[in-house]
Design a protein around this motif. Structure first.
Motif, mmCIF file in Angstrom:
data_model
loop_
_atom_site.group_PDB
_atom_site.id
_atom_site.type_symbol
_atom_site.label_atom_id
_atom_site.label_comp_id
_atom_site.label_asym_id
_atom_site.label_seq_id
_atom_site.Cartn_x
_atom_site.Cartn_y
_atom_site.Cartn_z
ATOM 1 N N PRO A 115 74.570 -50.662 1.777
ATOM 2 C CA PRO A 115 75.690 -51.255 1.037
ATOM 3 C C PRO A 115 75.702 -52.774 1.143
ATOM 4 O O PRO A 115 75.433 -53.345 2.197
ATOM 5 N N LYS A 116 76.015 -53.411 0.031
ATOM 6 C CA LYS A 116 76.120 -54.869 -0.035
ATOM 7 C C LYS A 116 77.388 -55.217 -0.811
ATOM 8 O O LYS A 116 77.643 -54.651 -1.880
ATOM 9 N N VAL A 117 78.164 -56.172 -0.307
ATOM 10 C CA VAL A 117 79.438 -56.531 -0.922
ATOM 11 C C VAL A 117 79.405 -57.979 -1.397
ATOM 12 O O VAL A 117 78.956 -58.875 -0.677
ATOM 13 N N TYR A 118 79.890 -58.189 -2.613
ATOM 14 C CA TYR A 118 80.029 -59.509 -3.209
ATOM 15 C C TYR A 118 81.525 -59.764 -3.445
ATOM 16 O O TYR A 118 82.270 -58.846 -3.785
ATOM 17 N N THR A 123 87.697 -62.945 -10.452
ATOM 18 C CA THR A 123 88.533 -61.753 -10.580
ATOM 19 C C THR A 123 89.234 -61.379 -9.282
ATOM 20 O O THR A 123 90.045 -60.449 -9.257
ATOM 21 N N LYS A 124 88.903 -62.100 -8.174
ATOM 22 C CA LYS A 124 89.464 -61.813 -6.849
ATOM 23 C C LYS A 124 89.174 -60.369 -6.429
ATOM 24 O O LYS A 124 89.996 -59.701 -5.796
ATOM 25 N N THR A 125 87.990 -59.914 -6.778
ATOM 26 C CA THR A 125 87.603 -58.530 -6.517
ATOM 27 C C THR A 125 86.387 -58.482 -5.613
ATOM 28 O O THR A 125 85.447 -59.267 -5.780
ATOM 29 N N TYR A 126 86.405 -57.574 -4.658
ATOM 30 C CA TYR A 126 85.251 -57.303 -3.807
ATOM 31 C C TYR A 126 84.472 -56.159 -4.442
ATOM 32 O O TYR A 126 85.030 -55.083 -4.699
ATOM 33 N N ASP A 148 90.454 -54.825 -3.695
ATOM 34 C CA ASP A 148 91.091 -56.146 -3.750
ATOM 35 C C ASP A 148 91.256 -56.743 -2.363
ATOM 36 O O ASP A 148 91.857 -57.801 -2.198
ATOM 37 N N ARG A 149 90.711 -56.056 -1.345
ATOM 38 C CA ARG A 149 90.742 -56.558 0.028
ATOM 39 C C ARG A 149 89.358 -56.406 0.647
ATOM 40 O O ARG A 149 88.654 -55.425 0.366
ATOM 41 N N PRO A 150 88.951 -57.329 1.510
ATOM 42 C CA PRO A 150 87.595 -57.247 2.062
ATOM 43 C C PRO A 150 87.366 -55.999 2.903
ATOM 44 O O PRO A 150 86.267 -55.448 2.932
ATOM 45 N N GLU A 151 88.420 -55.541 3.611
ATOM 46 C CA GLU A 151 88.259 -54.367 4.470
ATOM 47 C C GLU A 151 88.461 -53.053 3.727
ATOM 48 O O GLU A 151 88.354 -51.984 4.298
ATOM 49 N N GLY A 152 88.754 -53.135 2.424
ATOM 50 C CA GLY A 152 88.966 -51.945 1.642
ATOM 51 C C GLY A 152 90.401 -51.452 1.711
ATOM 52 O O GLY A 152 91.291 -52.168 2.160
ATOM 53 N N PRO A 153 90.654 -50.221 1.228
ATOM 54 C CA PRO A 153 89.643 -49.241 0.834
ATOM 55 C C PRO A 153 88.984 -49.566 -0.512
ATOM 56 O O PRO A 153 89.653 -50.046 -1.433
ATOM 57 N N PHE A 154 87.691 -49.293 -0.596
ATOM 58 C CA PHE A 154 86.954 -49.436 -1.833
ATOM 59 C C PHE A 154 87.032 -48.129 -2.619
ATOM 60 O O PHE A 154 86.967 -47.039 -2.044
ATOM 61 N N LEU A 155 87.155 -48.252 -3.924
ATOM 62 C CA LEU A 155 87.222 -47.093 -4.809
ATOM 63 C C LEU A 155 85.950 -47.003 -5.635
ATOM 64 O O LEU A 155 85.516 -47.990 -6.251
ATOM 65 N N TYR A 156 85.364 -45.824 -5.659
ATOM 66 C CA TYR A 156 84.129 -45.600 -6.402
ATOM 67 C C TYR A 156 84.384 -45.718 -7.905
ATOM 68 O O TYR A 156 85.387 -45.217 -8.417
ATOM 69 N N ARG A 157 83.467 -46.383 -8.597
ATOM 70 C CA ARG A 157 83.605 -46.572 -10.037
ATOM 71 C C ARG A 157 82.559 -45.789 -10.832
ATOM 72 O O ARG A 157 82.885 -45.013 -11.722
ATOM 73 N N GLU A 158 81.268 -46.025 -10.525
ATOM 74 C CA GLU A 158 80.221 -45.369 -11.302
ATOM 75 C C GLU A 158 78.872 -45.604 -10.636
ATOM 76 O O GLU A 158 78.765 -46.340 -9.647
ATOM 77 N N SER A 159 77.843 -44.972 -11.198
ATOM 78 C CA SER A 159 76.469 -45.254 -10.785
ATOM 79 C C SER A 159 75.614 -45.406 -12.037
ATOM 80 O O SER A 159 75.961 -44.908 -13.104
ATOM 81 N N PHE A 160 74.502 -46.121 -11.888
ATOM 82 C CA PHE A 160 73.583 -46.305 -13.012
ATOM 83 C C PHE A 160 72.245 -46.802 -12.481
ATOM 84 O O PHE A 160 72.137 -47.240 -11.330
ATOM 85 N N ARG A 161 71.246 -46.723 -13.316
ATOM 86 C CA ARG A 161 69.964 -47.337 -13.005
ATOM 87 C C ARG A 161 69.962 -48.747 -13.576
ATOM 88 O O ARG A 161 70.084 -48.923 -14.795
ATOM 89 N N PRO A 162 69.839 -49.761 -12.730
ATOM 90 C CA PRO A 162 69.900 -51.135 -13.242
ATOM 91 C C PRO A 162 68.760 -51.416 -14.208
ATOM 92 O O PRO A 162 67.598 -51.160 -13.891
ATOM 93 N N LEU A 163 69.148 -51.893 -15.377
ATOM 94 C CA LEU A 163 68.167 -52.197 -16.427
ATOM 95 C C LEU A 163 67.305 -50.980 -16.735
ATOM 96 O O LEU A 163 66.152 -51.104 -17.133
#
Length: 334
Positions: A115-118, A123-126, A148-163
């Motif tokens: 996992p890597k976080v930006y 957007t003030k989004t992690y 919306d916080r660095p420690e989470g909780p993070f919510l899953y959005r989707e998956s894809f193959r990049p390009l």
């Protein structure tokens, strides 16, 4: 309180109290050095669980995210941990930033890795990227979760193959101008891609370069006018001699890859995950971050962090030993 204290000194309770006191004192003592390959205790005295991870700095704090591999977890979930530090040496456990059930019916032994976080300042989004796969590594996608916080909780959005390319091991890179990139290994193309993220960081916008080398564990840093890329050969859990190349721009051309340490050391039993640049008032230090994997006891996997000897197109990983860093000045001491 008096009665309870006295009770400690009767029979076997004396030994248990001594053990408890030692544990409390150990967790309270600040770490003065980074000890590569050793158990790395957090603020509670537990070995840090942030394997295959990455670091992002927000204001005065560094946040370290990684695979949570501690024992006794729910085997139906996958966990990403979050730690916070102001000195890169002493880390506070902020909890599990992500606790994810099987997001796409992948079956037992599904995979969430690296996992890597930006942090998107607009957007003030992690935004968290991770390698998502089935047990046979046939899915080969990236997953995305946001918070919306660095420690989470993070919510899953989707998956894809990049390009529309297969993606397994991933790395992150944020250039000096703030542009964010995803580094991912694509087995069919026999190389790893450097790809620019969209403005909101939720999509992989375009490929900047395909480094034509069969490597994974990609890590990139920009140092004094040159880009340095490190990668690991495709040997699974087994360590190998990691290699590096340089270029004056991310687009390349890249030089031939060379060893970052004596080949027989197999990168001192580690695999690259990130290069972290610390810009101080006196020096700029680049830290090689790597994992020493223990596949049969993954919770006991260790970390090899060492300041690199870097500059003028050369990069070298010194033999690991205890060291410290002054975040303000960038100075390193052994």
């Amino acid at each position: 309180m008096k009665d309870k204290t006295n009770a400690c000194f009767t029979g076997s309770k004396f030994f248990l109290c001594i053990v408890a006191i030692i544990a409390m004192l150990t967790s309270a003592i600040a770490q003065k050095k980074i000890n590569p390959g050793e158990v790395w205790p957090d603020d509670k005295g537990n070995h840090i669980q942030a394997h295959g991870g990455g670091i992002v700095k927000i204001d005065k704090y560094y946040y370290w995210y990684g695979e949570e591999r501690r024992q006794g977890m729910d085997t139906g979930l996958r966990y990403v941990s979050c730690y916070r530090s102001s000195d890169l040496t002493n880390w506070k456990f902020m909890g599990d930033a992500l606790q994810l059930p099987d997001p796409e019916h992948l079956g037992s032994h599904w995979v969430l890795e690296r996992p890597k976080v930006y942090f998107n300042r607009k957007t003030k989004t992690y935004v968290m990227y991770f390698h998502l796969d089935d047990a046979r590594y046939k899915l080969a996608r990236v997953g995305i979760a946001t918070s919306d916080r660095p420690e989470g909780p993070f919510l899953y959005r989707e998956s894809f193959r990049p390009l529309e390319k297969e993606s397994r091991d991933i790395g992150q890179f944020i250039d000096d101008d703030g542009t964010a990139y995803l580094v991912f290994e694509s087995r069919p193309t026999k190389g790893f891609s450097i790809a620019k993220l969209s403005d909101d960081y939720l999509k992989v916008e375009k490929e900047v370069c395909l480094i034509n080398a069969p490597l994974e564990g990609g890590a990139i840093v920009h140092y004094k006018g040159l880009y340095y890329a490190i990668g690991s050969a495709l040997t699974g859990w087994n360590p190998n001699p990691n290699k590096y190349a340089t270029a004056t721009s991310l687009e390349g051309p890249w030089t031939e890859f060379k060893d970052i340490a004596a080949p027989e050391t197999k990168t001192y039993g580690s695999q690259s995950t990130m290069m972290l640049k610390v810009e101080g008032t006196k020096n700029t230090t680049v830290i090689f971050m790597a994992d020493q994997w223990k596949p049969k006891t993954q919770w006991d996997s260790r970390y090899l962090w060492m300041p690199l000897q870097i500059g003028d197109g050369r990069l070298w990983l010194p033999e690991p030993k205890p060291w410290s860093i002054d975040i303000k000045t960038g100075n390193v001491q052994f």
